[in-house]
Design a protein around this motif. Structure first.
Motif, PDB file in Angstrom:
ATOM      1  N   SER A   1      18.463 -14.409 -58.696  1.00 27.83           N
ATOM      2  CA  SER A   1      19.382 -15.290 -59.435  1.00 27.83           C
ATOM      3  C   SER A   1      18.825 -15.877 -60.714  1.00 27.83           C
ATOM      4  CB  SER A   1      19.829 -16.428 -58.504  1.00 27.83           C
ATOM      5  OG  SER A   1      18.690 -17.111 -58.016  1.00 27.83           O
ATOM      6  N   THR A   2      17.511 -15.901 -60.857  1.00 25.48           N
ATOM      7  CA  THR A   2      16.900 -16.526 -62.044  1.00 25.48           C
ATOM      8  C   THR A   2      15.640 -15.736 -62.419  1.00 25.48           C
ATOM      9  OG1 THR A   2      15.577 -18.013 -60.648  1.00 25.48           O
ATOM     10  CG2 THR A   2      17.666 -18.890 -61.446  1.00 25.48           C
TER      11      THR A   2
ATOM     12  N   TYR B   1      12.472 -13.591 -63.399  1.00 21.39           N
ATOM     13  CA  TYR B   1      12.176 -12.162 -63.372  1.00 21.39           C
ATOM     14  C   TYR B   1      13.106 -11.371 -62.460  1.00 21.39           C
ATOM     15  CZ  TYR B   1       8.030 -12.087 -66.311  1.00 21.39           C
ATOM     16  OH  TYR B   1       7.195 -12.129 -67.388  1.00 21.39           O
TER      17      TYR B   1
ATOM     18  N   GLU C   1      20.682 -20.399 -53.491  1.00 24.67           N
ATOM     19  CA  GLU C   1      21.244 -21.291 -54.492  1.00 24.67           C
ATOM     20  C   GLU C   1      22.291 -22.185 -53.856  1.00 24.67           C
ATOM     21  OE1 GLU C   1      19.899 -21.442 -57.333  1.00 24.67           O
ATOM     22  OE2 GLU C   1      18.740 -19.584 -57.379  1.00 24.67           O
TER      23      GLU C   1
ATOM     24  N   ASP D   1      18.313 -18.087 -47.010  1.00 27.94           N
ATOM     25  CA  ASP D   1      16.854 -18.035 -46.950  1.00 27.94           C
ATOM     26  C   ASP D   1      16.353 -16.608 -46.663  1.00 27.94           C
ATOM     27  OD1 ASP D   1      14.188 -18.403 -46.630  1.00 27.94           O
ATOM     28  OD2 ASP D   1      14.349 -19.692 -44.844  1.00 27.94           O
ATOM     29  N   ALA D   2      15.817 -15.991 -47.707  1.00 26.51           N
ATOM     30  CA  ALA D   2      15.350 -14.597 -47.593  1.00 26.51           C
ATOM     31  C   ALA D   2      14.191 -14.449 -46.610  1.00 26.51           C
ATOM     32  CB  ALA D   2      14.925 -14.080 -48.964  1.00 26.51           C
TER      33      ALA D   2
ATOM     34  N   LYS E   1      -1.559 -14.249 -54.631  1.00 26.84           N
ATOM     35  CA  LYS E   1      -1.348 -13.022 -55.420  1.00 26.84           C
ATOM     36  C   LYS E   1      -2.321 -11.924 -54.985  1.00 26.84           C
ATOM     37  CE  LYS E   1       2.136 -14.425 -57.889  1.00 26.84           C
ATOM     38  NZ  LYS E   1       3.467 -13.988 -57.457  1.00 26.84           N
TER      39      LYS E   1
ATOM     40  N   LEU F   1       5.881 -16.872 -68.630  1.00 26.17           N
ATOM     41  CA  LEU F   1       7.143 -17.223 -69.274  1.00 26.17           C
ATOM     42  C   LEU F   1       7.684 -18.516 -68.706  1.00 26.17           C
ATOM     43  CD1 LEU F   1       8.812 -13.747 -69.353  1.00 26.17           C
ATOM     44  CD2 LEU F   1       8.337 -15.189 -71.315  1.00 26.17           C
TER      45      LEU F   1
ATOM     46  N   THR G   1      10.003 -20.332 -66.653  1.00 26.35           N
ATOM     47  CA  THR G   1      10.996 -20.164 -65.592  1.00 26.35           C
ATOM     48  C   THR G   1      10.944 -21.437 -64.746  1.00 26.35           C
ATOM     49  OG1 THR G   1       9.465 -19.232 -63.969  1.00 26.35           O
ATOM     50  CG2 THR G   1      10.594 -17.645 -65.409  1.00 26.35           C
TER      51      THR G   1
HETATM   52  P1  NAI Z   1      12.204 -18.240 -60.457  1.00 28.26           P
HETATM   53  O1  NAI Z   1      11.993 -19.617 -59.958  1.00 28.26           O
HETATM   54  O2  NAI Z   1      12.909 -18.076 -61.765  1.00 28.26           O
HETATM   55  O3  NAI Z   1      13.028 -17.345 -59.371  1.00 28.26           O
HETATM   56  C1  NAI Z   1      12.829 -17.468 -58.011  1.00 28.26           C
HETATM   57  C2  NAI Z   1      13.939 -16.739 -57.266  1.00 28.26           C
HETATM   58  O4  NAI Z   1      13.646 -16.794 -55.858  1.00 28.26           O
HETATM   59  C3  NAI Z   1      15.344 -17.327 -57.436  1.00 28.26           C
HETATM   60  O5  NAI Z   1      16.297 -16.278 -57.454  1.00 28.26           O
HETATM   61  C4  NAI Z   1      15.535 -18.132 -56.139  1.00 28.26           C
HETATM   62  O6  NAI Z   1      16.896 -18.305 -55.741  1.00 28.26           O
HETATM   63  C5  NAI Z   1      14.805 -17.225 -55.172  1.00 28.26           C
HETATM   64  N1  NAI Z   1      14.378 -17.906 -53.943  1.00 28.26           N
HETATM   65  C6  NAI Z   1      13.492 -18.908 -53.802  1.00 28.26           C
HETATM   66  N2  NAI Z   1      13.354 -19.209 -52.499  1.00 28.26           N
HETATM   67  C7  NAI Z   1      14.164 -18.371 -51.811  1.00 28.26           C
HETATM   68  C8  NAI Z   1      14.454 -18.179 -50.443  1.00 28.26           C
HETATM   69  N3  NAI Z   1      13.870 -18.906 -49.492  1.00 28.26           N
HETATM   70  N4  NAI Z   1      15.359 -17.236 -50.110  1.00 28.26           N
HETATM   71  C9  NAI Z   1      15.994 -16.480 -51.052  1.00 28.26           C
HETATM   72  N5  NAI Z   1      15.720 -16.601 -52.370  1.00 28.26           N
HETATM   73  C10 NAI Z   1      14.830 -17.547 -52.743  1.00 28.26           C
HETATM   74  O7  NAI Z   1      10.769 -17.544 -60.457  1.00 28.26           O
HETATM   75  P2  NAI Z   1      10.041 -16.477 -61.392  1.00 28.26           P
HETATM   76  O8  NAI Z   1       9.140 -17.196 -62.319  1.00 28.26           O
HETATM   77  O9  NAI Z   1      10.986 -15.470 -61.911  1.00 28.26           O
HETATM   78  O10 NAI Z   1       9.075 -15.792 -60.312  1.00 28.26           O
HETATM   79  C11 NAI Z   1       9.373 -14.596 -59.648  1.00 28.26           C
HETATM   80  C12 NAI Z   1       8.066 -13.857 -59.393  1.00 28.26           C
HETATM   81  O11 NAI Z   1       7.466 -13.528 -60.650  1.00 28.26           O
HETATM   82  C13 NAI Z   1       7.032 -14.690 -58.627  1.00 28.26           C
HETATM   83  O12 NAI Z   1       6.313 -13.853 -57.764  1.00 28.26           O
HETATM   84  C14 NAI Z   1       6.116 -15.172 -59.752  1.00 28.26           C
HETATM   85  O13 NAI Z   1       4.827 -15.497 -59.298  1.00 28.26           O
HETATM   86  C15 NAI Z   1       6.112 -13.936 -60.634  1.00 28.26           C
HETATM   87  N6  NAI Z   1       5.648 -14.157 -61.996  1.00 28.26           N
HETATM   88  C16 NAI Z   1       6.145 -15.180 -62.759  1.00 28.26           C
HETATM   89  C17 NAI Z   1       5.622 -15.416 -64.030  1.00 28.26           C
HETATM   90  C18 NAI Z   1       6.118 -16.537 -64.884  1.00 28.26           C
HETATM   91  O14 NAI Z   1       5.465 -16.873 -65.868  1.00 28.26           O
HETATM   92  N7  NAI Z   1       7.254 -17.113 -64.586  1.00 28.26           N
HETATM   93  C19 NAI Z   1       4.561 -14.547 -64.612  1.00 28.26           C
HETATM   94  C20 NAI Z   1       4.188 -13.442 -63.752  1.00 28.26           C
HETATM   95  C21 NAI Z   1       4.688 -13.288 -62.490  1.00 28.26           C
END
Ligand code: NAI
Length: 402
Positions: A49-50, A52, A74, A110-111, A243, A272, A274
């Motif tokens: 949903s948000t 990456y 969400e 909850d995934a 990680k 980035l 987020t």
């Molecule tokens: P984000 O906060 O934008 O997205 C998280 C997503 O997980 C959302 O869709 C949310 O609804 C979902 N979510 C959270 N808990 C949940 C649950 N219990 N059940 C179902 N869905 C759930 O996070 P972001 O930053 O996009 O991170 C995604 C991955 O990318 C992570 O592994 C992060 O470590 C990695 N990453 C992020 C970077 C950054 O700078 N933001 C850089 C490199 C890797």
């Protein structure tokens, strides 16, 4: 109602439906402009949903022409409170995808739970048959373990000595010293249990067991390395341990997938703005500086440019370019030695007085608000807007909701 941003710290408690839809539309335009990607046609995105995960779903759909199932956690609007940004973005994604004939189904819940896995597997069987790609992009502060019922919390702490650095309140631009005490063994264990690879493995095992992975299916999860200044709190801290575990899981899952000719990869992505990354101490200050340097060099990318490059050049472009640990790298432009030398040279001079001139804190702040649908030029924020927006697949199949 009129919807304005209401925030405390790194949390914005409101979101704008029109702005969130605009964010999705802009990402779709970026993908379309990049051209067709010869990629998967049936894709499951966990954390869709948000950030990456959403960018991955948009790239799969509008770049590869894939039907997608997206899982996220969400909150819908109750009429008084807005929904979360991820809810509005999922609704907008589904509308855009369905308008051009791309299958799109969503699961909200909850995934980490067996129940949501069950619902998702059923949805895949009913609508996609099998999947060719599974993107694992969950970022969560906690997980209830489906086997033991234990509630596990993830913390962002160093391991070993305490860590002292500086951090910024990106709303005010005030830079302060921050000292973080190291994690104990229990905190490390719990962080690994939340953000490590166990749940990814549970998903892949469940899909395999039910024959829902297509021959030669791929799965990918996202990792981060980053610069020396954040290593104590990130890569060498509790989240870094998680990680490490995620990356080790990719290797073991690749073995499981051998029997269908499949592969599991980790992609190391760029830092980035987020919702997840704005919660990490020190990181927003680093990202602000990084943005100024990379924008000046013309090498800046957002989530959507990163996932387009990941799909078109690495995963489906014939050039995985794996590093010595078997990881895909799309953080190459961030870790360009010239970029990092500039980060290291400027970092000591950044304080409250210099932050506006030395970093792109203004860009950080603007991007933070855009995560919640605020600050798009072409959205009329003075217009009355209905906060209650349906996600089409959940509206027609309420059993798949939360
Ligand atoms: P984000 O906060 O934008 O997205 C998280 C997503 O997980 C959302 O869709 C949310 O609804 C979902 N979510 C959270 N808990 C949940 C649950 N219990 N059940 C179902 N869905 C759930 O996070 P972001 O930053 O996009 O991170 C995604 C991955 O990318 C992570 O592994 C992060 O470590 C990695 N990453 C992020 C970077 C950054 O700078 N933001 C850089 C490199 C890797």
């Amino acid at each position: 109602m009129l919807i304005e941003p209401r925030f405390r710290g790194f949390i914005c408690t409101t979101a704008h439906p029109t702005g969130c839809a605009e964010s999705v539309r802009r990402q779709i335009e970026t993908v379309r402009a990049a051209g067709r990607i010869p990629g998967p046609k049936r894709v499951l995105v966990l954390g869709a949903s948000t950030g990456y995960g959403l960018a991955s779903r948009i790239t799969a759909a509008f770049g590869c022409g894939a039907a997608t199932v997206g899982v996220s956690f969400e909150r819908a609007s109750d009429g008084n409170r807005t929904a979360t940004a991820g809810w509005y973005q999922t609704a907008a994604f589904e509308q855009e995808a369905r308008a051009v004939g791309l299958g799109a189904w969503s699961v909200n819940g909850d995934a980490f739970s067996d129940e949501i896995k069950r619902q998702t597997l059923d949805l895949i069987r009913d609508h996609l048959g099998k999947v060719d790609l599974v993107v694992y992009s969950l970022a969560s502060p906690r997980r209830t373990h489906p086997r033991t019922g234990e509630v596990l919390n993830s913390v962002l702490k160093p391991i070993g000595p305490p860590y002292a650095s500086k951090t910024v309140d990106f709303h005010t631009g005030v830079v302060t010293d921050v000292a973080i005490e190291p994690a104990n063994d229990e905190e490390i264990r719990q962080t690994v249990a939340v953000m490590g690879g166990e749940d990814w493995g549970f998903w892949i095992d469940a899909l395999l067991a039910e024959g829902l992975l297509a021959p030669a299916a791929t799965t990918i999860a996202y990792s981060y390395i980053g610069p020396a200044v954040t290593h104590p709190v990130y890569r060498e801290g509790t989240i870094g341990r998680a990680k490490d575990d995620l990356e080790a899981t990719a290797l073991s899952l690749s073995k499981h997938l051998e029997r269908i000719g499949g592969h599991a990869y980790v992609s190391v992505n760029k830092a980035l703005v987020t919702q997840a990354s704005s919660a990490i101490p020190v990181v927003p200050l680093y990202v602000s500086l990084l943005y100024r340097i990379m924008k000046a060099r013309g090498t800046h990318e957002g989530c959507i440019e990163q996932t387009v490059r990941l799909f078109s050049e690495r995963l489906y472009g014939g050039s995985l370019g794996l590093d010595e640990k078997g990881r895909i790298r799309v953080d190459d432009l961030e870790l360009d030695p010239a970029v990092q030398a500039e980060v290291a040279a400027v970092w000591p001079s950044v304080d409250t007085d210099t932050i506006e001139s030395l970093t792109d804190i203004a860009g950080y702040r603007a991007e933070f608000f855009r995560l919640f649908g605020f600050g798009f030029d072409d959205v009329d924020y003075g217009a009355d807007v209905d906060p209650e927006v349906d996600i089409p697949s959940l509206a027609t199949d309420p059993g798949a909701g939360d």
